[in-house]
Scaffold this motif. Structure first.
Motif, PDB file in Angstrom:
ATOM      1  N   VAL A 163       0.676 -34.484  39.641  1.00  0.00           N
ATOM      2  CA  VAL A 163       0.056 -35.468  38.749  1.00  0.00           C
ATOM      3  C   VAL A 163       0.486 -35.206  37.299  1.00  0.00           C
ATOM      4  CG1 VAL A 163      -2.165 -36.242  37.798  1.00  0.00           C
ATOM      5  CG2 VAL A 163      -1.882 -35.958  40.270  1.00  0.00           C
ATOM      6  N   CYS A 164       0.568 -33.942  36.910  1.00  0.00           N
ATOM      7  CA  CYS A 164       1.005 -33.604  35.543  1.00  0.00           C
ATOM      8  C   CYS A 164       2.447 -34.037  35.300  1.00  0.00           C
ATOM      9  CB  CYS A 164       0.850 -32.109  35.298  1.00  0.00           C
ATOM     10  SG  CYS A 164      -0.853 -31.585  35.089  1.00  0.00           S
ATOM     11  N   PHE A 165       3.337 -33.833  36.301  1.00  0.00           N
ATOM     12  CA  PHE A 165       4.722 -34.278  36.151  1.00  0.00           C
ATOM     13  C   PHE A 165       4.792 -35.792  35.992  1.00  0.00           C
ATOM     14  CE2 PHE A 165       6.673 -30.341  38.082  1.00  0.00           C
ATOM     15  CZ  PHE A 165       7.457 -30.047  36.986  1.00  0.00           C
ATOM     16  N   ILE A 166       4.062 -36.514  36.831  1.00  0.00           N
ATOM     17  CA  ILE A 166       4.061 -37.970  36.749  1.00  0.00           C
ATOM     18  C   ILE A 166       3.494 -38.431  35.408  1.00  0.00           C
ATOM     19  CG2 ILE A 166       3.058 -40.066  37.737  1.00  0.00           C
ATOM     20  CD1 ILE A 166       3.265 -38.624  40.491  1.00  0.00           C
ATOM     21  N   ALA A 167       2.415 -37.808  34.958  1.00  0.00           N
ATOM     22  CA  ALA A 167       1.823 -38.170  33.663  1.00  0.00           C
ATOM     23  C   ALA A 167       2.783 -37.871  32.523  1.00  0.00           C
ATOM     24  CB  ALA A 167       0.505 -37.427  33.462  1.00  0.00           C
ATOM     25  N   ALA A 168       3.568 -36.800  32.622  1.00  0.00           N
ATOM     26  CA  ALA A 168       4.540 -36.476  31.577  1.00  0.00           C
ATOM     27  C   ALA A 168       5.621 -37.556  31.493  1.00  0.00           C
ATOM     28  CB  ALA A 168       5.171 -35.118  31.843  1.00  0.00           C
ATOM     29  N   VAL A 169       6.037 -38.063  32.634  1.00  0.00           N
ATOM     30  CA  VAL A 169       7.063 -39.114  32.642  1.00  0.00           C
ATOM     31  C   VAL A 169       6.490 -40.423  32.102  1.00  0.00           C
ATOM     32  CG1 VAL A 169       8.517 -40.532  34.148  1.00  0.00           C
ATOM     33  CG2 VAL A 169       8.382 -38.057  34.502  1.00  0.00           C
ATOM     34  N   VAL A 170       5.274 -40.754  32.522  1.00  0.00           N
ATOM     35  CA  VAL A 170       4.646 -42.001  32.080  1.00  0.00           C
ATOM     36  C   VAL A 170       4.360 -41.985  30.583  1.00  0.00           C
ATOM     37  CG1 VAL A 170       2.544 -43.407  32.303  1.00  0.00           C
ATOM     38  CG2 VAL A 170       3.687 -42.547  34.349  1.00  0.00           C
ATOM     39  N   ALA A 171       3.936 -40.839  30.064  1.00  0.00           N
ATOM     40  CA  ALA A 171       3.566 -40.726  28.650  1.00  0.00           C
ATOM     41  C   ALA A 171       4.733 -40.250  27.795  1.00  0.00           C
ATOM     42  CB  ALA A 171       2.382 -39.760  28.519  1.00  0.00           C
ATOM     43  N   TRP A 172       5.961 -40.493  28.226  1.00  0.00           N
ATOM     44  CA  TRP A 172       7.137 -39.880  27.607  1.00  0.00           C
ATOM     45  C   TRP A 172       7.258 -40.029  26.097  1.00  0.00           C
ATOM     46  CZ3 TRP A 172      10.063 -36.228  27.019  1.00  0.00           C
ATOM     47  CH2 TRP A 172      11.235 -36.304  26.266  1.00  0.00           C
ATOM     48  N   PRO A 173       7.110 -41.151  25.494  1.00  0.00           N
ATOM     49  CA  PRO A 173       7.389 -41.168  24.052  1.00  0.00           C
ATOM     50  C   PRO A 173       6.352 -40.426  23.208  1.00  0.00           C
ATOM     51  CG  PRO A 173       6.995 -43.410  24.870  1.00  0.00           C
ATOM     52  CD  PRO A 173       6.842 -42.472  26.008  1.00  0.00           C
ATOM     53  N   SER A 174       5.218 -40.072  23.757  1.00  0.00           N
ATOM     54  CA  SER A 174       4.181 -39.440  22.935  1.00  0.00           C
ATOM     55  C   SER A 174       4.180 -37.911  23.113  1.00  0.00           C
ATOM     56  CB  SER A 174       2.799 -39.993  23.307  1.00  0.00           C
ATOM     57  OG  SER A 174       2.418 -39.524  24.587  1.00  0.00           O
ATOM     58  N   TRP A 175       3.383 -37.271  22.285  1.00  0.00           N
ATOM     59  CA  TRP A 175       3.270 -35.815  22.375  1.00  0.00           C
ATOM     60  C   TRP A 175       2.498 -35.397  23.622  1.00  0.00           C
ATOM     61  CZ3 TRP A 175      -1.573 -33.579  22.172  1.00  0.00           C
ATOM     62  CH2 TRP A 175      -2.613 -34.401  21.728  1.00  0.00           C
ATOM     63  N   TRP A 176       1.757 -36.330  24.231  1.00  0.00           N
ATOM     64  CA  TRP A 176       1.040 -36.009  25.472  1.00  0.00           C
ATOM     65  C   TRP A 176       2.004 -35.630  26.596  1.00  0.00           C
ATOM     66  CZ3 TRP A 176      -3.814 -34.857  26.208  1.00  0.00           C
ATOM     67  CH2 TRP A 176      -4.748 -35.283  25.300  1.00  0.00           C
ATOM     68  N   ALA A 210       3.806 -31.763  30.565  1.00  0.00           N
ATOM     69  CA  ALA A 210       4.944 -30.969  31.043  1.00  0.00           C
ATOM     70  C   ALA A 210       4.612 -29.478  31.020  1.00  0.00           C
ATOM     71  CB  ALA A 210       6.183 -31.258  30.198  1.00  0.00           C
ATOM     72  N   ALA A 211       3.957 -29.034  29.949  1.00  0.00           N
ATOM     73  CA  ALA A 211       3.557 -27.622  29.873  1.00  0.00           C
ATOM     74  C   ALA A 211       2.549 -27.281  30.966  1.00  0.00           C
ATOM     75  CB  ALA A 211       2.964 -27.323  28.495  1.00  0.00           C
ATOM     76  N   ALA A 212       1.625 -28.185  31.212  1.00  0.00           N
ATOM     77  CA  ALA A 212       0.654 -27.959  32.289  1.00  0.00           C
ATOM     78  C   ALA A 212       1.370 -27.872  33.631  1.00  0.00           C
ATOM     79  CB  ALA A 212      -0.387 -29.078  32.304  1.00  0.00           C
ATOM     80  N   ALA A 213       2.367 -28.732  33.850  1.00  0.00           N
ATOM     81  CA  ALA A 213       3.115 -28.716  35.105  1.00  0.00           C
ATOM     82  C   ALA A 213       3.901 -27.417  35.278  1.00  0.00           C
ATOM     83  CB  ALA A 213       4.053 -29.912  35.167  1.00  0.00           C
ATOM     84  N   VAL A 214       4.324 -26.827  34.168  1.00  0.00           N
ATOM     85  CA  VAL A 214       5.067 -25.566  34.239  1.00  0.00           C
ATOM     86  C   VAL A 214       4.131 -24.389  34.544  1.00  0.00           C
ATOM     87  CG1 VAL A 214       6.370 -23.912  32.831  1.00  0.00           C
ATOM     88  CG2 VAL A 214       6.959 -26.335  32.778  1.00  0.00           C
TER      89      VAL A 214
END
Length: 96
Positions: free
Chosen positions: A36-49, A54-58
């Motif tokens: 879910v964190c990876f998907i959220a990182a891709v969806v929220a790409w232009p923002s700092w979120w 991505a850090a949470a996914a790591v």
């Protein structure tokens, strides 16, 4: 022969199969959160979120392994007396 502490039902461990099932379930839940964190990182790409996700996914796998390997640590806080003969019942030989 050394005497071991009695095992009370409140402190008895789960069977190996139940323990393994529980560990696998915790790991699967953690890896689902990572996905879910990876998907959220891709969806929220232009923002700092995206960097936060991505850090949470790591770092989620580190916590997932620690949580999955955490054993059953039951303890009811009760300890038996240190004196081996304290409260020990003696056998009755039947002669009265």
């Amino acid at each position: 022969m050394a005497k071991s502490d009695a095992v009370r039902i409140t402190t008895a461990r789960n069977s190996a199969a139940d323990d393994m099932r529980s560990r696998q379930r915790r790991y699967a839940i953690s890896m689902s959160i990572r996905l879910v964190c990876f998907i959220a990182a891709v969806v929220a790409w232009p923002s700092w979120w995206s960097w936060v996700f991505a850090a949470a996914a790591v770092f989620v796998p580190l916590f997932a392994v620690v949580m999955a390997n955490a054993g059953d640590q039951r303890d009811d806080g009760f300890s038996l007396p240190s004196n081996p003969s304290a409260y020990e019942l003696t056998a009755h030989d039947g002669e009265d």
